[in-house]
Motif scaffolding. Structure first.
Motif, PDB file in Angstrom:
ATOM      1  N   GLY A 186      22.502  83.387  -2.276  1.00  0.00           N
ATOM      2  CA  GLY A 186      21.723  83.451  -3.503  1.00  0.00           C
ATOM      3  C   GLY A 186      22.263  82.587  -4.628  1.00  0.00           C
ATOM      4  N   THR A 187      23.583  82.613  -4.823  1.00  0.00           N
ATOM      5  CA  THR A 187      24.172  81.962  -5.992  1.00  0.00           C
ATOM      6  C   THR A 187      24.979  80.715  -5.665  1.00  0.00           C
ATOM      7  OG1 THR A 187      26.122  83.411  -5.847  1.00  0.00           O
ATOM      8  CG2 THR A 187      24.286  84.164  -7.216  1.00  0.00           C
ATOM      9  N   GLY A 188      25.147  80.389  -4.407  1.00  0.00           N
ATOM     10  CA  GLY A 188      25.936  79.219  -4.056  1.00  0.00           C
ATOM     11  C   GLY A 188      27.419  79.478  -4.205  1.00  0.00           C
ATOM     12  N   LEU A 189      28.187  78.409  -4.331  1.00  0.00           N
ATOM     13  CA  LEU A 189      29.631  78.552  -4.471  1.00  0.00           C
ATOM     14  C   LEU A 189      29.993  79.043  -5.873  1.00  0.00           C
ATOM     15  CD1 LEU A 189      30.960  75.300  -2.733  1.00  0.00           C
ATOM     16  CD2 LEU A 189      30.858  77.617  -1.783  1.00  0.00           C
ATOM     17  N   SER A 190      30.949  79.958  -5.932  1.00  0.00           N
ATOM     18  CA  SER A 190      31.429  80.457  -7.218  1.00  0.00           C
ATOM     19  C   SER A 190      32.421  79.465  -7.808  1.00  0.00           C
ATOM     20  CB  SER A 190      32.116  81.813  -7.030  1.00  0.00           C
ATOM     21  OG  SER A 190      33.315  81.645  -6.274  1.00  0.00           O
ATOM     22  N   GLN A 191      32.819  79.683  -9.050  1.00  0.00           N
ATOM     23  CA  GLN A 191      33.797  78.814  -9.690  1.00  0.00           C
ATOM     24  C   GLN A 191      35.124  78.819  -8.938  1.00  0.00           C
ATOM     25  OE1 GLN A 191      33.364  76.649 -12.178  1.00  0.00           O
ATOM     26  NE2 GLN A 191      35.483  75.992 -11.909  1.00  0.00           N
ATOM     27  N   LYS A 192      35.556  80.003  -8.497  1.00  0.00           N
ATOM     28  CA  LYS A 192      36.814  80.105  -7.760  1.00  0.00           C
ATOM     29  C   LYS A 192      36.734  79.366  -6.434  1.00  0.00           C
ATOM     30  CE  LYS A 192      38.649  84.410  -9.708  1.00  0.00           C
ATOM     31  NZ  LYS A 192      39.108  85.793  -9.405  1.00  0.00           N
ATOM     32  N   GLU A 193      35.580  79.428  -5.791  1.00  0.00           N
ATOM     33  CA  GLU A 193      35.410  78.706  -4.530  1.00  0.00           C
ATOM     34  C   GLU A 193      35.434  77.204  -4.765  1.00  0.00           C
ATOM     35  OE1 GLU A 193      32.743  81.891  -1.946  1.00  0.00           O
ATOM     36  OE2 GLU A 193      31.775  80.635  -3.450  1.00  0.00           O
ATOM     37  N   CYS A 194      34.773  76.762  -5.814  1.00  0.00           N
ATOM     38  CA  CYS A 194      34.750  75.329  -6.125  1.00  0.00           C
ATOM     39  C   CYS A 194      36.146  74.801  -6.422  1.00  0.00           C
ATOM     40  CB  CYS A 194      33.831  75.062  -7.318  1.00  0.00           C
ATOM     41  SG  CYS A 194      32.060  75.228  -6.939  1.00  0.00           S
ATOM     42  N   GLU A 195      36.986  75.632  -7.019  1.00  0.00           N
ATOM     43  CA  GLU A 195      38.318  75.189  -7.413  1.00  0.00           C
ATOM     44  C   GLU A 195      39.217  74.844  -6.234  1.00  0.00           C
ATOM     45  OE1 GLU A 195      39.736  78.305  -9.899  1.00  0.00           O
ATOM     46  OE2 GLU A 195      38.535  77.705 -11.645  1.00  0.00           O
TER      47      GLU A 195
ATOM     48  N   TYR B  45      26.090  67.573  -0.293  1.00  0.00           N
ATOM     49  CA  TYR B  45      24.828  68.292  -0.361  1.00  0.00           C
ATOM     50  C   TYR B  45      23.900  67.747   0.712  1.00  0.00           C
ATOM     51  CZ  TYR B  45      22.574  64.286  -2.655  1.00  0.00           C
ATOM     52  OH  TYR B  45      22.067  63.039  -2.934  1.00  0.00           O
ATOM     53  N   ILE B  46      22.875  68.511   1.039  1.00  0.00           N
ATOM     54  CA  ILE B  46      21.907  68.121   2.055  1.00  0.00           C
ATOM     55  C   ILE B  46      20.646  67.614   1.354  1.00  0.00           C
ATOM     56  CG2 ILE B  46      20.497  68.914   3.997  1.00  0.00           C
ATOM     57  CD1 ILE B  46      22.630  71.159   4.351  1.00  0.00           C
ATOM     58  N   PRO B  47      20.321  66.342   1.503  1.00  0.00           N
ATOM     59  CA  PRO B  47      19.104  65.830   0.864  1.00  0.00           C
ATOM     60  C   PRO B  47      17.858  66.562   1.386  1.00  0.00           C
ATOM     61  CG  PRO B  47      20.493  64.026   1.623  1.00  0.00           C
ATOM     62  CD  PRO B  47      21.055  65.280   2.215  1.00  0.00           C
ATOM     63  N   GLN B  48      16.945  66.843   0.488  1.00  0.00           N
ATOM     64  CA  GLN B  48      15.658  67.435   0.867  1.00  0.00           C
ATOM     65  C   GLN B  48      14.542  66.472   0.499  1.00  0.00           C
ATOM     66  OE1 GLN B  48      16.841  72.173   0.280  1.00  0.00           O
ATOM     67  NE2 GLN B  48      14.923  71.405  -0.510  1.00  0.00           N
ATOM     68  N   TYR B  49      13.458  66.563   1.242  1.00  0.00           N
ATOM     69  CA  TYR B  49      12.373  65.587   1.078  1.00  0.00           C
ATOM     70  C   TYR B  49      11.016  66.232   0.809  1.00  0.00           C
ATOM     71  CZ  TYR B  49      16.145  62.972   3.184  1.00  0.00           C
ATOM     72  OH  TYR B  49      17.375  62.428   3.458  1.00  0.00           O
ATOM     73  N   GLY B  50      10.968  67.551   0.883  1.00  0.00           N
ATOM     74  CA  GLY B  50       9.739  68.263   0.569  1.00  0.00           C
ATOM     75  C   GLY B  50       9.937  69.129  -0.658  1.00  0.00           C
ATOM     76  N   GLY B  51       8.856  69.528  -1.290  1.00  0.00           N
ATOM     77  CA  GLY B  51       8.953  70.241  -2.556  1.00  0.00           C
ATOM     78  C   GLY B  51       8.738  71.729  -2.480  1.00  0.00           C
ATOM     79  N   GLY B  52       8.832  72.315  -1.291  1.00  0.00           N
ATOM     80  CA  GLY B  52       8.445  73.713  -1.154  1.00  0.00           C
ATOM     81  C   GLY B  52       9.529  74.744  -1.325  1.00  0.00           C
ATOM     82  N   THR B  53      10.805  74.323  -1.342  1.00  0.00           N
ATOM     83  CA  THR B  53      11.881  75.294  -1.498  1.00  0.00           C
ATOM     84  C   THR B  53      13.055  74.649  -2.223  1.00  0.00           C
ATOM     85  OG1 THR B  53      13.368  76.834  -0.333  1.00  0.00           O
ATOM     86  CG2 THR B  53      12.933  74.717   0.733  1.00  0.00           C
ATOM     87  N   ALA B  54      13.820  75.462  -2.932  1.00  0.00           N
ATOM     88  CA  ALA B  54      14.945  74.937  -3.710  1.00  0.00           C
ATOM     89  C   ALA B  54      16.244  74.932  -2.923  1.00  0.00           C
ATOM     90  CB  ALA B  54      15.125  75.769  -4.981  1.00  0.00           C
ATOM     91  N   SER B  55      16.309  75.688  -1.825  1.00  0.00           N
ATOM     92  CA  SER B  55      17.565  75.785  -1.096  1.00  0.00           C
ATOM     93  C   SER B  55      17.299  76.166   0.352  1.00  0.00           C
ATOM     94  CB  SER B  55      18.481  76.836  -1.738  1.00  0.00           C
ATOM     95  OG  SER B  55      17.875  78.124  -1.681  1.00  0.00           O
ATOM     96  N   LEU B  56      18.364  76.087   1.159  1.00  0.00           N
ATOM     97  CA  LEU B  56      18.291  76.432   2.569  1.00  0.00           C
ATOM     98  C   LEU B  56      19.127  77.666   2.859  1.00  0.00           C
ATOM     99  CD1 LEU B  56      18.816  72.868   4.121  1.00  0.00           C
ATOM    100  CD2 LEU B  56      16.656  74.127   3.974  1.00  0.00           C
ATOM    101  N   ASN B  57      18.750  78.393   3.899  1.00  0.00           N
ATOM    102  CA  ASN B  57      19.572  79.492   4.377  1.00  0.00           C
ATOM    103  C   ASN B  57      20.943  78.948   4.749  1.00  0.00           C
ATOM    104  OD1 ASN B  57      20.584  80.886   7.078  1.00  0.00           O
ATOM    105  ND2 ASN B  57      19.557  82.438   5.851  1.00  0.00           N
ATOM    106  N   VAL B  58      21.992  79.729   4.524  1.00  0.00           N
ATOM    107  CA  VAL B  58      23.355  79.262   4.747  1.00  0.00           C
ATOM    108  C   VAL B  58      23.591  78.845   6.192  1.00  0.00           C
ATOM    109  CG1 VAL B  58      24.286  81.578   5.182  1.00  0.00           C
ATOM    110  CG2 VAL B  58      25.796  79.766   4.355  1.00  0.00           C
TER     111      VAL B  58
END
Length: 220
Positions: free
Chosen positions: A107-116, A123-136
């Motif tokens: 839902g929220t992606g990587l947290s600040q602690k994870e990014c650190e 990132y995975i390029p997307q080419y269609g406009g129907g969804t903002a993200s992919l299942n993990v």
């Protein structure tokens, strides 16, 4: 390449516990050497279709311990799969050596602690406009496939319309096991005492337990 490279999957408190089983299936398909589970243990092997029997699992109580292991013992770069300002498209294959891939909460992606703890991001390029993200699990499959192509992993043999499944490694009664080091166990207990709380319970587990290097990590 001069030296063999490996890929590692890092799982930290994935929101949907059964996704770990599906991640394991993709990990075996794309030649992952090890799955590192951080934080909660009450995840499920559901959806793995037996793939967990062919994977090595290792558990750490904290991201700091996991990072130390990945950097100091495995010599891995840590790659966060997230859309950040400096993230590169995975299609560019911006890899240099053995790499551990950290996938965020669905839902929220990587947290600040994870990014650190990450050295770089893709990132995975997307080419269609129907969804903002992919299942993990879908995202993991795409990223791990690209790494396997870059690393030149040998393609698995085929028989008919299926890939040949390897024999289960000897000594894997269920293929689901923990390999905490003694140092990690001591450090985990020390952290619990210092914080006066149970680390695993804090990370979402309702059944806290001690790490002893032998206990099974998964529930069926």
């Amino acid at each position: 390449m001069a030296a063999a490279v490996e890929s590692v999957v890092v799982v930290h408190n994935v929101a949907k516990r059964h996704n770990v089983g599906t991640l394991a299936r993709s990990a075996t398909a794309f030649g992952v050497a090890e799955v590192v589970v951080v934080g909660r243990r009450d995840v499920s092997a559901f959806g793995s279709h037996g793939a967990t029997s062919h994977l090595r699992f290792r558990h750490f109580a904290s991201l700091a311990l996991a990072r130390a292991y990945l950097k100091d013992e495995r010599g891995c770069d840590i790659c966060g799969v997230e859309i950040t300002e400096d993230a590169q498209p995975v299609t560019a294959h911006p890899f240099r050596r053995s790499t551990a891939f950290l996938f965020g909460n669905e839902g929220t992606g990587l947290s600040q602690k994870e990014c650190e703890i990450c050295d770089f991001f893709v990132y995975i390029p997307q080419y269609g406009g129907g969804t903002a993200s992919l299942n993990v699990t879908v995202a993991a499959s795409i990223v791990l496939h690209h790494f396997a192509v870059w690393a030149g992993f040998p393609e698995r043999g085929r028989e008919g319309n299926k890939f040949i499944v390897a024999d289960r490694p000897q000594g894997h009664s269920r293929g689901l096991y923990c390999t905490d080091s003694i140092e990690a166990v001591i450090e985990e207990r020390k952290m619990r005492k210092e914080n006066a709380c149970d680390i695993l319970e804090e990370n979402g587990s309702s059944h806290p337990q001690e790490s002893n290097g032998l206990d099974l990590m998964f529930t069926d």
